[in-house]
Design a protein around this motif. Sequence first.
Motif, PDB file in Angstrom:
ATOM      1  N   ALA A 196       0.833  -1.201   0.000  1.00 35.79           N
ATOM      2  CA  ALA A 196       0.000   0.000   0.000  1.00 35.79           C
ATOM      3  C   ALA A 196       0.873   1.258   0.000  1.00 35.79           C
ATOM      4  O   ALA A 196       0.555   2.250  -0.677  1.00 35.79           O
ATOM      5  CB  ALA A 196      -0.927  -0.006   1.223  1.00 35.79           C
ATOM      6  N   ARG A 238       0.794   4.053  -2.992  1.00 35.46           N
ATOM      7  CA  ARG A 238       0.454   5.439  -2.697  1.00 35.46           C
ATOM      8  C   ARG A 238       1.596   6.397  -3.032  1.00 35.46           C
ATOM      9  O   ARG A 238       1.364   7.576  -3.327  1.00 35.46           O
ATOM     10  CB  ARG A 238       0.107   5.583  -1.209  1.00 35.46           C
ATOM     11  N   VAL A 266     -10.995  -3.020   0.263  1.00 43.31           N
ATOM     12  CA  VAL A 266      -9.587  -3.287   0.558  1.00 43.31           C
ATOM     13  C   VAL A 266      -8.708  -2.839  -0.601  1.00 43.31           C
ATOM     14  O   VAL A 266      -7.654  -2.213  -0.411  1.00 43.31           O
ATOM     15  CB  VAL A 266      -9.374  -4.791   0.856  1.00 43.31           C
ATOM     16  N   SER A 316      -9.284  -0.526  -2.705  1.00 39.49           N
ATOM     17  CA  SER A 316      -9.274   0.939  -2.817  1.00 39.49           C
ATOM     18  C   SER A 316      -8.246   1.576  -1.886  1.00 39.49           C
ATOM     19  O   SER A 316      -7.869   2.740  -2.087  1.00 39.49           O
ATOM     20  CB  SER A 316     -10.663   1.497  -2.526  1.00 39.49           C
ATOM     21  N   VAL A 317      -7.772   0.818  -0.877  1.00 39.22           N
ATOM     22  CA  VAL A 317      -6.712   1.325   0.001  1.00 39.22           C
ATOM     23  C   VAL A 317      -5.454   1.623  -0.814  1.00 39.22           C
ATOM     24  O   VAL A 317      -4.703   2.557  -0.516  1.00 39.22           O
ATOM     25  CB  VAL A 317      -6.405   0.299   1.117  1.00 39.22           C
ATOM     26  N   ARG A 339      -9.333  -0.815  -7.826  1.00 33.23           N
ATOM     27  CA  ARG A 339     -10.656  -1.425  -7.675  1.00 33.23           C
ATOM     28  C   ARG A 339     -11.012  -2.290  -8.881  1.00 33.23           C
ATOM     29  O   ARG A 339     -11.804  -3.233  -8.777  1.00 33.23           O
ATOM     30  CB  ARG A 339     -11.716  -0.337  -7.482  1.00 33.23           C
TER      31      ARG A 339
END
Length: 412
Positions: A16, A20, A310, A312-313, A319
């Motif tokens: 993640a 990001r 989850v 979309s985190v 997604r």
Amino acid sequence: MGLKLGGAAMAFVFYAQISRLVATDRAGVFFWAIAFSLAASTVTRVGLDFAVIKLVSQEKDGLRNSALRSEMYMVILLSFLFSMALCLLFLIFRNPILAFCNLPKDSTLLVLIMIFAIGPISVYMIIASILNGLERNVSASFLQTGMQQCLVVVILFSLTHLYSDTELAIAWSYFLAACFTALYSIFLLVQCSGFPKLKELRTSNGINTLRASIPLWPGALADMAINALPTTLVGIASTPSSVALFSVPQRIASVVYFGFASINAVAAPQIGRAIKMGVGAGDIYRRFTRMMIITVIPGCFFLGAIGKPVLSVFGNEYRDAFYVLLFLLSAQVIHALFGPTLMLLIMSDRRRAYSCAMFLGAAVTFSMTLILAYWHGAQGAAAGVFLGVLAQKMLGFVLARPVRSDFSTDPK
């Protein structure tokens, strides 16, 4: 199992963080490098994991036996040297490899830093197998799936605040976490076995373990093709963005796979010891299969139910990988339903049967992942993985039938 699930959760956080911090196509480069390093580390210890577990679990004195202790240390050294040789080969042929896998030229340094984690990963994975053979399952699980994942999150968080180059921070955090984990694994091994004397090491060349691992090489290479190569194949057949859209659901699905792997690791020495004594392996097999079904399948349904939130985190673009996640979770359901079938074949010395099952799974995975990824990207690759796991487990279950009937009853 808790440690492995915790490690999977930390790996989730690491992925993640990457998703990001950088764009999807750049994230795909990092996910490809991680998958390649894990696949290469599998090659450097090909067949050794199972051979080490079997030798250690069947030695009643464990590592108090000086010959076995020196043998294990020599195996670790040889695996590390082999890892460094692979890294040098990658360094020499880096440009054609990266071009073949559709990776941009400006990612060369990042990939090289992460590839050199192969050596430390090989070291701590073999030591984890030794600890599994000694039934020190907590320490083994922490090494296999917990420590590096925890360290890499902490190191990446620190480096992103110290360096302006985010991509280099990601690469170095992965490499440093592997090095620290390897050093800690050596500390654990010395703590439970003592350090062998120089004279002992001179008389050992690791040949006994290597000889025991040779029949397992085909199956171990096939296992690499099933579990470690699909991400690399997505890069070859599609784009770095598809690699990212495949890798993130794969990491989420690995949360339940680690439940399966934890139970499998506990079952291995028990099955090996029971088969050596000629009693009860079938009962052990059935008990651990039930445990896998009870723990893994509900986890798959739960992750499937919350899949889109989850994903979309990692970013809204992930997604779209929901159906990729469903295919990969279905593969974990197959793992659980058939239980530790392949472990039963290994521990009963049915190596040809084990290799046949693994090769069928590898052939189906390799071909279907490559073909379907070319036409359907990440979703096609996930379908290829599901078909490969299904083929492998079905054949393994059929071939293990005589083993289960041979050892299914404890003597009164």
